[in-house]
Write a protein that holds these residues in place. Structure first.
Motif, PDB file in Angstrom:
ATOM      1  N   ASP A   1       0.837  -1.203   0.000  1.00  0.00           N
ATOM      2  CA  ASP A   1       0.000   0.000   0.000  1.00  0.00           C
ATOM      3  C   ASP A   1       0.871   1.253   0.000  1.00  0.00           C
ATOM      4  N   ARG A   2       1.909   1.252   0.820  1.00  0.00           N
ATOM      5  CA  ARG A   2       2.791   2.419   0.919  1.00  0.00           C
ATOM      6  C   ARG A   2       3.572   2.620  -0.383  1.00  0.00           C
ATOM      7  N   LEU A   3       4.051   1.523  -0.985  1.00  0.00           N
ATOM      8  CA  LEU A   3       4.729   1.640  -2.280  1.00  0.00           C
ATOM      9  C   LEU A   3       3.782   2.222  -3.322  1.00  0.00           C
ATOM     10  N   SER A   4       2.549   1.760  -3.311  1.00  0.00           N
ATOM     11  CA  SER A   4       1.545   2.280  -4.240  1.00  0.00           C
ATOM     12  C   SER A   4       1.337   3.776  -4.025  1.00  0.00           C
ATOM     13  N   GLU A   5       1.215   4.190  -2.765  1.00  0.00           N
ATOM     14  CA  GLU A   5       1.042   5.610  -2.453  1.00  0.00           C
ATOM     15  C   GLU A   5       2.225   6.433  -2.957  1.00  0.00           C
ATOM     16  N   ILE A   6       3.433   5.908  -2.807  1.00  0.00           N
ATOM     17  CA  ILE A   6       4.630   6.616  -3.271  1.00  0.00           C
ATOM     18  C   ILE A   6       4.622   6.728  -4.792  1.00  0.00           C
ATOM     19  N   LEU A   7       4.345   5.624  -5.472  1.00  0.00           N
ATOM     20  CA  LEU A   7       4.345   5.643  -6.933  1.00  0.00           C
ATOM     21  C   LEU A   7       3.261   6.572  -7.486  1.00  0.00           C
ATOM     22  N   VAL A   8       2.111   6.572  -6.862  1.00  0.00           N
ATOM     23  CA  VAL A   8       1.010   7.428  -7.312  1.00  0.00           C
ATOM     24  C   VAL A   8       1.296   8.896  -6.963  1.00  0.00           C
ATOM     25  N   GLY A   9       1.680   9.145  -5.716  1.00  0.00           N
ATOM     26  CA  GLY A   9       1.853  10.510  -5.246  1.00  0.00           C
ATOM     27  C   GLY A   9       3.081  11.227  -5.779  1.00  0.00           C
ATOM     28  N   TYR A  10       4.198  10.519  -5.878  1.00  0.00           N
ATOM     29  CA  TYR A  10       5.445  11.147  -6.305  1.00  0.00           C
ATOM     30  C   TYR A  10       5.678  11.051  -7.809  1.00  0.00           C
ATOM     31  N   PHE A  11       5.200   9.976  -8.426  1.00  0.00           N
ATOM     32  CA  PHE A  11       5.583   9.704  -9.804  1.00  0.00           C
ATOM     33  C   PHE A  11       4.418   9.674 -10.789  1.00  0.00           C
ATOM     34  N   GLY A  12       3.209   9.954 -10.322  1.00  0.00           N
ATOM     35  CA  GLY A  12       2.060  10.073 -11.203  1.00  0.00           C
ATOM     36  C   GLY A  12       1.569   8.774 -11.823  1.00  0.00           C
ATOM     37  N   VAL A  13       1.924   7.655 -11.215  1.00  0.00           N
ATOM     38  CA  VAL A  13       1.456   6.363 -11.708  1.00  0.00           C
ATOM     39  C   VAL A  13      -0.020   6.211 -11.337  1.00  0.00           C
ATOM     40  N   GLU A  14      -0.798   5.635 -12.228  1.00  0.00           N
ATOM     41  CA  GLU A  14      -2.202   5.376 -11.935  1.00  0.00           C
ATOM     42  C   GLU A  14      -2.290   4.245 -10.911  1.00  0.00           C
ATOM     43  N   GLU A  15      -3.124   4.426  -9.898  1.00  0.00           N
ATOM     44  CA  GLU A  15      -3.205   3.458  -8.806  1.00  0.00           C
ATOM     45  C   GLU A  15      -3.493   2.039  -9.289  1.00  0.00           C
TER      46      GLU A  15
ATOM     47  N   VAL B   1      -0.470  -0.225 -10.315  1.00  0.00           N
ATOM     48  CA  VAL B   1       0.502  -0.723  -9.334  1.00  0.00           C
ATOM     49  C   VAL B   1       0.057  -2.099  -8.852  1.00  0.00           C
ATOM     50  N   THR B   2       0.694  -3.106  -9.422  1.00  0.00           N
ATOM     51  CA  THR B   2       0.464  -4.492  -9.033  1.00  0.00           C
ATOM     52  C   THR B   2       1.826  -5.128  -8.769  1.00  0.00           C
ATOM     53  N   PRO B   3       1.867  -6.220  -8.031  1.00  0.00           N
ATOM     54  CA  PRO B   3       3.161  -6.856  -7.763  1.00  0.00           C
ATOM     55  C   PRO B   3       3.927  -7.242  -9.030  1.00  0.00           C
ATOM     56  N   ASP B   4       3.230  -7.579 -10.106  1.00  0.00           N
ATOM     57  CA  ASP B   4       3.898  -8.011 -11.330  1.00  0.00           C
ATOM     58  C   ASP B   4       4.287  -6.872 -12.268  1.00  0.00           C
ATOM     59  N   ALA B   5       3.880  -5.649 -11.982  1.00  0.00           N
ATOM     60  CA  ALA B   5       4.214  -4.510 -12.844  1.00  0.00           C
ATOM     61  C   ALA B   5       5.697  -4.185 -12.749  1.00  0.00           C
ATOM     62  N   THR B   6       6.326  -4.012 -13.915  1.00  0.00           N
ATOM     63  CA  THR B   6       7.722  -3.569 -13.916  1.00  0.00           C
ATOM     64  C   THR B   6       7.744  -2.049 -13.817  1.00  0.00           C
ATOM     65  N   PHE B   7       8.883  -1.537 -13.384  1.00  0.00           N
ATOM     66  CA  PHE B   7       8.999  -0.086 -13.293  1.00  0.00           C
ATOM     67  C   PHE B   7       8.996   0.554 -14.680  1.00  0.00           C
ATOM     68  N   ALA B   8       9.510  -0.165 -15.686  1.00  0.00           N
ATOM     69  CA  ALA B   8       9.439   0.328 -17.060  1.00  0.00           C
ATOM     70  C   ALA B   8       7.985   0.432 -17.513  1.00  0.00           C
ATOM     71  N   ALA B   9       7.171  -0.575 -17.166  1.00  0.00           N
ATOM     72  CA  ALA B   9       5.753  -0.558 -17.538  1.00  0.00           C
ATOM     73  C   ALA B   9       5.009   0.577 -16.837  1.00  0.00           C
ATOM     74  N   LEU B  10       5.521   0.992 -15.689  1.00  0.00           N
ATOM     75  CA  LEU B  10       4.920   2.112 -14.950  1.00  0.00           C
ATOM     76  C   LEU B  10       5.465   3.450 -15.428  1.00  0.00           C
ATOM     77  N   ASP B  11       6.253   3.421 -16.503  1.00  0.00           N
ATOM     78  CA  ASP B  11       6.840   4.611 -17.130  1.00  0.00           C
ATOM     79  C   ASP B  11       7.853   5.331 -16.252  1.00  0.00           C
ATOM     80  N   LEU B  12       8.559   4.583 -15.406  1.00  0.00           N
ATOM     81  CA  LEU B  12       9.647   5.170 -14.630  1.00  0.00           C
ATOM     82  C   LEU B  12      10.937   4.968 -15.406  1.00  0.00           C
TER      83      LEU B  12
END
Length: 82
Positions: free
Chosen positions: A7-21, A24-35
């Protein structure tokens, strides 16, 4: 603690990096999340500050998954009671 590490990782990715909630799944790569490489370094720094751990520069890569970050944090004792 009612908030899980995921949950906290999801909050960080959404809040700091603009990833759609929903992305954020355990299998998502950071490249797929556009980082890109710079964002991943920033992400690692946020994790260090948030969880009080040290993360090696090469520990999180674009090919790494959210689950890999969870495993890394778990190996450092994050989320474990004791």
């Amino acid at each position: 603690m009612s908030t899980t590490v995921l949950d906290r990782l999801s909050e960080i990715l959404v809040g700091y990096f603009g990833v759609e909630e929903h992305e954020v799944t355990p299998d998502a790569t950071f490249a797929a999340l556009d980082l890109d490489s710079l964002a991943i370094v920033e992400f690692a720094l946020v994790l260090e500050k948030e969880f009080g751990v040290v993360i090696a520069e090469d520990a999180v890569t674009p090919r790494a998954r959210v689950a890999d970050a969870l495993a890394l944090l778990s190996a450092k004792g994050v989320g474990q009671d004791g």
